[in-house]
Design a protein around this motif. Structure first.
Motif, PDB file in Angstrom:
ATOM      1  N   VAL A 170       2.333   1.863  -3.558  1.00  0.00           N
ATOM      2  CA  VAL A 170       1.423   2.453  -4.545  1.00  0.00           C
ATOM      3  C   VAL A 170       1.161   3.925  -4.230  1.00  0.00           C
ATOM      4  CG1 VAL A 170       0.339   0.267  -5.169  1.00  0.00           C
ATOM      5  CG2 VAL A 170      -0.726   1.691  -3.424  1.00  0.00           C
ATOM      6  N   PRO A 210      -2.369   3.025  -9.393  1.00  0.00           N
ATOM      7  CA  PRO A 210      -3.642   2.513  -8.862  1.00  0.00           C
ATOM      8  C   PRO A 210      -3.429   1.549  -7.690  1.00  0.00           C
ATOM      9  CG  PRO A 210      -3.658   2.454 -11.257  1.00  0.00           C
ATOM     10  CD  PRO A 210      -2.264   2.823 -10.845  1.00  0.00           C
ATOM     11  N   VAL A 211      -4.345   1.627  -6.728  1.00  0.00           N
ATOM     12  CA  VAL A 211      -4.209   0.853  -5.497  1.00  0.00           C
ATOM     13  C   VAL A 211      -4.249  -0.655  -5.738  1.00  0.00           C
ATOM     14  CG1 VAL A 211      -6.649   0.786  -4.828  1.00  0.00           C
ATOM     15  CG2 VAL A 211      -4.887   0.841  -3.062  1.00  0.00           C
ATOM     16  N   TRP A 212      -4.851  -1.111  -6.838  1.00  0.00           N
ATOM     17  CA  TRP A 212      -4.899  -2.558  -7.081  1.00  0.00           C
ATOM     18  C   TRP A 212      -3.509  -3.146  -7.257  1.00  0.00           C
ATOM     19  CZ3 TRP A 212      -2.982  -4.778 -11.446  1.00  0.00           C
ATOM     20  CH2 TRP A 212      -2.853  -3.991 -12.591  1.00  0.00           C
ATOM     21  N   TRP A 213      -2.500  -2.324  -7.539  1.00  0.00           N
ATOM     22  CA  TRP A 213      -1.121  -2.804  -7.644  1.00  0.00           C
ATOM     23  C   TRP A 213      -0.557  -3.226  -6.293  1.00  0.00           C
ATOM     24  CZ3 TRP A 213       1.715  -4.329 -11.605  1.00  0.00           C
ATOM     25  CH2 TRP A 213       1.336  -3.947 -12.875  1.00  0.00           C
ATOM     26  N   ALA A 217      -1.628  -5.447  -4.212  1.00  0.00           N
ATOM     27  CA  ALA A 217      -1.649  -6.911  -4.059  1.00  0.00           C
ATOM     28  C   ALA A 217      -0.490  -7.586  -4.797  1.00  0.00           C
ATOM     29  CB  ALA A 217      -2.996  -7.471  -4.510  1.00  0.00           C
ATOM     30  N   VAL A 245       0.836  -1.202   0.000  1.00  0.00           N
ATOM     31  CA  VAL A 245       0.000   0.000   0.000  1.00  0.00           C
ATOM     32  C   VAL A 245       0.875   1.257   0.000  1.00  0.00           C
ATOM     33  CG1 VAL A 245      -1.677   1.324   1.359  1.00  0.00           C
ATOM     34  CG2 VAL A 245      -1.984  -1.137   1.048  1.00  0.00           C
TER      35      VAL A 245
END
Length: 77
Positions: free
Chosen positions: A26, A32-35, A37, A23
């Motif tokens: 990113v 984008p926050v999905w990166w 994971a 978190v």
């Protein structure tokens, strides 16, 4: 039982650290926050590789010392 508790604590701490670093990465990279994971997944894989070769009990992904690792057979076994 104590070994199990240490194992659970170790896994939980590493998972939390890897997620937090994902978190943070990113946020710093402004992506984008999905990166978060996939970044956390790469960190987990790297930690497991290092732990299996340099830290903790050889041949496992644990960073616990062999005397505390639940995968280590008990003395005399």
């Amino acid at each position: 039982m104590q070994r199990l508790v240490l194992d659970i604590a170790e896994r939980s701490a590493w998972t939390g650290a890897q997620a937090a670093l994902g978190v943070a990465a990113v946020g710093v990279a402004d992506i984008p926050v999905w990166w978060a994971a996939p970044i956390a997944l790469m960190l987990a894989s790297a930690k497991s590789w290092v732990a299996g070769r340099l830290v903790g009990r050889a041949g496992t992904a644990s960073t616990l010392p062999a005397t505390k690792d639940p995968a280590t057979p008990p003395m005399g076994a």
